[in-house]
Enzyme design. Structure first.
Site, PDB file in Angstrom:
ATOM      1  N   ASP A  83     -52.842 -73.066  20.791  1.00  0.00           N
ATOM      2  CA  ASP A  83     -53.166 -74.247  20.518  1.00  0.00           C
ATOM      3  C   ASP A  83     -52.000 -75.147  20.319  1.00  0.00           C
ATOM      4  O   ASP A  83     -51.623 -76.063  20.820  1.00  0.00           O
ATOM      5  CB  ASP A  83     -54.098 -74.484  19.389  1.00  0.00           C
ATOM      6  CG  ASP A  83     -55.430 -74.906  20.025  1.00  0.00           C
ATOM      7  OD1 ASP A  83     -55.819 -74.779  20.964  1.00  0.00           O
ATOM      8  OD2 ASP A  83     -56.088 -75.886  19.157  1.00  0.00           O
TER       9      ASP A  83
ATOM     10  N   ALA B 231     -48.784 -74.599  20.896  1.00  0.00           N
ATOM     11  CA  ALA B 231     -48.008 -74.611  22.194  1.00  0.00           C
ATOM     12  C   ALA B 231     -48.502 -75.643  23.037  1.00  0.00           C
ATOM     13  O   ALA B 231     -47.691 -76.513  23.667  1.00  0.00           O
ATOM     14  CB  ALA B 231     -47.665 -73.209  22.371  1.00  0.00           C
ATOM     15  N   LYS B 232     -49.789 -75.525  23.302  1.00  0.00           N
ATOM     16  CA  LYS B 232     -50.294 -76.230  24.338  1.00  0.00           C
ATOM     17  C   LYS B 232     -50.409 -77.885  23.898  1.00  0.00           C
ATOM     18  O   LYS B 232     -50.073 -78.741  24.817  1.00  0.00           O
ATOM     19  CB  LYS B 232     -51.870 -75.733  24.326  1.00  0.00           C
ATOM     20  CG  LYS B 232     -52.687 -76.713  25.354  1.00  0.00           C
ATOM     21  CD  LYS B 232     -53.950 -76.001  25.609  1.00  0.00           C
ATOM     22  CE  LYS B 232     -54.847 -76.022  24.146  1.00  0.00           C
ATOM     23  NZ  LYS B 232     -56.139 -75.518  24.707  1.00  0.00           N
TER      24      LYS B 232
ATOM     25  N   LYS C 101     -45.328 -73.491   9.391  1.00  0.00           N
ATOM     26  CA  LYS C 101     -46.381 -73.540   8.320  1.00  0.00           C
ATOM     27  C   LYS C 101     -47.416 -72.537   8.639  1.00  0.00           C
ATOM     28  O   LYS C 101     -47.951 -72.798   9.948  1.00  0.00           O
ATOM     29  CB  LYS C 101     -46.578 -74.329   7.586  1.00  0.00           C
ATOM     30  CG  LYS C 101     -47.646 -75.526   7.995  1.00  0.00           C
ATOM     31  CD  LYS C 101     -48.154 -76.452   7.073  1.00  0.00           C
ATOM     32  CE  LYS C 101     -49.222 -77.695   7.629  1.00  0.00           C
ATOM     33  NZ  LYS C 101     -50.402 -77.010   8.254  1.00  0.00           N
TER      34      LYS C 101
ATOM     35  N   HIS D 200     -43.950 -81.177  10.287  1.00  0.00           N
ATOM     36  CA  HIS D 200     -43.806 -82.256  11.472  1.00  0.00           C
ATOM     37  C   HIS D 200     -43.872 -83.512  11.076  1.00  0.00           C
ATOM     38  O   HIS D 200     -43.495 -84.341  11.782  1.00  0.00           O
ATOM     39  CB  HIS D 200     -44.825 -81.871  12.745  1.00  0.00           C
ATOM     40  CG  HIS D 200     -46.144 -82.424  12.282  1.00  0.00           C
ATOM     41  ND1 HIS D 200     -46.983 -81.628  11.549  1.00  0.00           N
ATOM     42  CD2 HIS D 200     -46.847 -83.547  12.951  1.00  0.00           C
ATOM     43  CE1 HIS D 200     -48.205 -82.083  11.669  1.00  0.00           C
ATOM     44  NE2 HIS D 200     -48.187 -83.166  12.374  1.00  0.00           N
ATOM     45  N   TYR D 201     -44.436 -83.829   9.915  1.00  0.00           N
ATOM     46  CA  TYR D 201     -44.411 -85.130   9.429  1.00  0.00           C
ATOM     47  C   TYR D 201     -42.900 -85.765   9.118  1.00  0.00           C
ATOM     48  O   TYR D 201     -42.655 -86.861   9.242  1.00  0.00           O
ATOM     49  CB  TYR D 201     -45.114 -85.554   7.849  1.00  0.00           C
ATOM     50  CG  TYR D 201     -46.587 -85.527   8.277  1.00  0.00           C
ATOM     51  CD1 TYR D 201     -47.545 -84.788   9.050  1.00  0.00           C
ATOM     52  CD2 TYR D 201     -47.096 -87.058   7.925  1.00  0.00           C
ATOM     53  CE1 TYR D 201     -48.368 -85.217   9.389  1.00  0.00           C
ATOM     54  CE2 TYR D 201     -48.337 -87.283   8.257  1.00  0.00           C
ATOM     55  CZ  TYR D 201     -49.044 -86.264   8.882  1.00  0.00           C
ATOM     56  OH  TYR D 201     -50.532 -86.910   9.581  1.00  0.00           O
TER      57      TYR D 201
ATOM     58  N   LYS E 172     -41.977 -87.919  12.114  1.00  0.00           N
ATOM     59  CA  LYS E 172     -42.522 -88.832  12.560  1.00  0.00           C
ATOM     60  C   LYS E 172     -41.672 -90.265  12.220  1.00  0.00           C
ATOM     61  O   LYS E 172     -41.176 -90.459  11.212  1.00  0.00           O
ATOM     62  CB  LYS E 172     -44.062 -89.131  11.496  1.00  0.00           C
ATOM     63  CG  LYS E 172     -44.893 -88.107  11.964  1.00  0.00           C
ATOM     64  CD  LYS E 172     -46.306 -88.347  11.655  1.00  0.00           C
ATOM     65  CE  LYS E 172     -47.324 -87.172  11.717  1.00  0.00           C
ATOM     66  NZ  LYS E 172     -48.220 -87.420  12.983  1.00  0.00           N
TER      67      LYS E 172
ATOM     68  N   HIS F  64     -46.973 -81.935   3.991  1.00  0.00           N
ATOM     69  CA  HIS F  64     -46.901 -83.358   4.599  1.00  0.00           C
ATOM     70  C   HIS F  64     -46.716 -84.616   3.416  1.00  0.00           C
ATOM     71  O   HIS F  64     -45.977 -85.411   3.589  1.00  0.00           O
ATOM     72  CB  HIS F  64     -47.927 -83.849   5.352  1.00  0.00           C
ATOM     73  CG  HIS F  64     -47.938 -82.855   6.767  1.00  0.00           C
ATOM     74  ND1 HIS F  64     -47.216 -82.070   7.061  1.00  0.00           N
ATOM     75  CD2 HIS F  64     -49.256 -82.185   7.457  1.00  0.00           C
ATOM     76  CE1 HIS F  64     -47.584 -80.995   7.878  1.00  0.00           C
ATOM     77  NE2 HIS F  64     -48.626 -81.340   8.278  1.00  0.00           N
TER      78      HIS F  64
ATOM     79  N   LYS G  24     -60.502 -84.514   5.452  1.00  0.00           N
ATOM     80  CA  LYS G  24     -61.052 -84.387   6.971  1.00  0.00           C
ATOM     81  C   LYS G  24     -62.548 -85.272   6.642  1.00  0.00           C
ATOM     82  O   LYS G  24     -63.217 -85.246   5.680  1.00  0.00           O
ATOM     83  CB  LYS G  24     -61.205 -82.958   7.032  1.00  0.00           C
ATOM     84  CG  LYS G  24     -59.906 -82.407   6.973  1.00  0.00           C
ATOM     85  CD  LYS G  24     -59.566 -81.488   8.314  1.00  0.00           C
ATOM     86  CE  LYS G  24     -58.022 -81.138   8.317  1.00  0.00           C
ATOM     87  NZ  LYS G  24     -57.548 -81.083   9.674  1.00  0.00           N
TER      88      LYS G  24
HETATM   89  C1  BG6 Z   1     -51.406 -80.205  10.500  1.00  0.00           C
HETATM   90  C2  BG6 Z   1     -52.734 -79.768   9.690  1.00  0.00           C
HETATM   91  O1  BG6 Z   1     -50.127 -79.753   9.811  1.00  0.00           O
HETATM   92  O2  BG6 Z   1     -51.449 -81.429  10.446  1.00  0.00           O
HETATM   93  C3  BG6 Z   1     -53.891 -80.190  10.561  1.00  0.00           C
HETATM   94  O3  BG6 Z   1     -52.696 -78.351   9.858  1.00  0.00           O
HETATM   95  C4  BG6 Z   1     -53.612 -81.604  10.516  1.00  0.00           C
HETATM   96  O4  BG6 Z   1     -54.866 -79.852   9.811  1.00  0.00           O
HETATM   97  C5  BG6 Z   1     -52.556 -82.171  11.195  1.00  0.00           C
HETATM   98  O5  BG6 Z   1     -54.801 -82.274  11.485  1.00  0.00           O
HETATM   99  C6  BG6 Z   1     -52.353 -83.509  11.115  1.00  0.00           C
HETATM  100  O6  BG6 Z   1     -51.327 -83.985  11.973  1.00  0.00           O
HETATM  101  P1  BG6 Z   1     -51.040 -85.396  12.704  1.00  0.00           P
HETATM  102  O7  BG6 Z   1     -49.485 -85.613  13.147  1.00  0.00           O
HETATM  103  O8  BG6 Z   1     -52.280 -85.525  13.684  1.00  0.00           O
HETATM  104  O9  BG6 Z   1     -51.187 -86.466  11.516  1.00  0.00           O
END
Ligand code: BG6
Length: 479
Positions: free
Chosen positions: A16, A18-19, A147, A177-178, A181, A239, A333
């Site tokens: 997922d 990667a895609k 992670k 990945h935050y 941003k 994050h 969530k």
């Molecule tokens: C991921 C979490 O690290 O970050 C996910 O595992 C979450 O649960 C996602 O949905 C949120 O990332 P973004 O960039 O969509 O805010």
């Protein structure tokens, strides 16, 4: 341009991540000419796939907005190929090696970037196989890892030890990945390139800081993974804590990666472990209309699970700048909206010259609709002397309407190609982060805290408003 010409291998290419992220980001870099036209990309995973299936898989989430995008795609695909193999079989990694040597002969690449888009269980087997079969003296190696980096302090240290025996810290790029941003990257500039914020950025002027992450979707389809981790490990420990760090750290000596990361580690070390009374947990149930399932309705979630899908936690930083200022981290969530934002709320104005005053706030909206705005008091236009809270608003869509905000993964992959570690998590930083969260996570894992139920699509568990109020946040009555 990157110092070296790379061959990129995406491990877990059929998955997922990667895609959805890795390949679209690589394409984004390619079409904007950040990726050398000779860079080959090899996908590797266990699934057997023919060329057409592979292409379908990696292009599913690529958005083609312009004619240039459409023209770039076939050229990008020419650089991509796929190889299937097991994650622990030397023969398969030898085949990968053959393929790499072959493409390197034609491209002249002298560096290798391995992107591990993999579940944690195959992390070490893959790293071991790579070290054994695809690691060569004189060839620059970069390893991007995703992670979860362990479950707690001990497992994270164990993982670090095992990975550290194979690759040097210099070779490892731990992605959060935050950190890629746009608005998160903007934090250092806001703080350290504006004289107007510097002198108020402390406990004397700031009352509390709120960092909020909300998602509308539940854990659909990932219940199995999620249940083991919970929302704190999934987004808060990484994050949200990264955002806190960038808001709270002292100015680095320079923008060099180690200078930046030294300051980040330092501020984390001032944060004691989170106390049980400073945490509120929630778990979602069916939506009010009964259409959306509750967390426990997911077949992959064990019956009676107490895993939180919502958490609010207050952290304190025991240094001279921040002592006594609550940093409230909230994430969940299946909520009413999708939003990540930072609110820095200032103290009340002393005295009572005016009535009905609201507090100043600096709000940084990370997503969606990136913006920075400052809530401030103004005179309500007219003959009276009434106050009104108003916004000094920098909305990106109206101010920078022509510029495209890059995807976080594009930014980070480019950093790794340029060998810039500043937006990646260092080993001691990870250690410091786990120290803050491990005790409370253990308490939660022992099922000692009952999550408060909240309906799918609601604002979160009842009690959130009281929780943030208890930790200093004052809602403006004027809003
Ligand atoms: C991921 C979490 O690290 O970050 C996910 O595992 C979450 O649960 C996602 O949905 C949120 O990332 P973004 O960039 O969509 O805010």
């Amino acid at each position: 341009d990157a110092k070296h010409l790379y061959t990129i291998v995406v491990l877990g290419a059929s998955g997922d991540l990667a895609k959805k992220k890795t390949f679209p980001a690589l394409f984004g870099l390619f079409k904007n000419q950040y990726l050398n036209r000779k860079t080959h990309i090899i996908g590797y995973a266990r699934t057997k796939m023919d060329r057409a299936t592979f292409e379908g898989h990696i292009t599913k989430y690529i958005k083609l907005k312009t004619n240039e995008d459409k023209a770039a795609l076939p050229k990008f695909l020419e650089l991509c190929s796929y190889q299937d193999g097991q994650y622990d079989r030397d023969a398969d990694f030898q085949n990968l090696e053959k393929r790499m040597v072959e493409v390197e002969k034609s491209s002249g690449a002298t560096a290798r970037l391995f992107y591990m888009a993999l579940p944690p269980s195959v992390f070490i087997p893959v790293a071991t196989s790579l070290k054994k079969n695809n690691y060569k003296k004189g060839v620059v190696i970069r390893l991007i890892v995703e992670k979860p980096f362990g479950m707690d302090l001990e497992s994270s240290r164990q993982l670090a030890k095992e990975l550290g025996a194979l690759f040097s810290e210099d070779e490892i790029y731990r992605i959060d990945h935050y950190l890629g941003k746009e608005m998160v990257k903007n934090l250092m500039i806001l703080r350290f390139a504006n004289v107007i914020f510097g002198s108020v950025w402390n406990r004397h002027s700031i009352d509390n800081v709120q960092i909020t992450f909300k998602e509308k979707i539940g854990t659909e389809g990932r219940g199995g993974y999620f249940d083991e981790f919970g929302i704190i490990r999934d987004v808060m420990q990484n994050h949200l804590l990264q955002i806190l760090t960038l808001i709270a750290m002292e100015s680095p000596v320079s923008l060099q990666a180690e200078d930046v990361r030294d300051e980040k580690v330092k501020v984390l070390r001032f944060i004691p472990p989170i106390a049980k009374e400073d945490v509120l947990l929630g778990q979602y149930t069916k939506s009010a209309d009964g259409k959306e399932p509750g967390y426990l309705d997911d077949k992959t979630v064990p019956a009676g699970s107490k895993t939180p899908t919502y958490a609010a936690a207050t952290l304190y930083i025991h240094n001279e700048r921040w002592s006594g200022v609550p940093f409230v981290l909230k994430c969940g969530k299946a909520l009413d909206q999708q939003k990540t934002e930072i609110r820095i709320q200032f103290r009340d104005i002393p005295g009572n010259l005016f009535s009905n005053l609201a507090r100043n706030e600096i709000v940084i909206r990370v997503q969606p609709n990136e913006a920075v705005y400052v809530k401030m008091m103004n005179k309500e236009p007219g003959l009276g002397m009434k106050t009104i809270i108003s916004d000094l608003d920098l909305s990106y869509s109206s101010r920078f309407n022509d510029s495209v905000i890059p995807e976080a993964y594009e930014s980070l992959i480019l950093d790794s190609l340029n060998e810039d570690h500043s937006n990646f998590v260092r080993d001691d930083e990870l250690d410091a982060a786990w120290k803050i969260f491990t005790p409370i996570l253990k308490t939660i894992d022992r099922r000692e805290i009952d999550p408060v139920p909240y309906a799918y699509g609601s604002r979160g568990p009842a009690g959130v408003t009281d929780f943030v109020a208890k930790h200093g946040y004052k809602r403006s009555e004027q809003e």
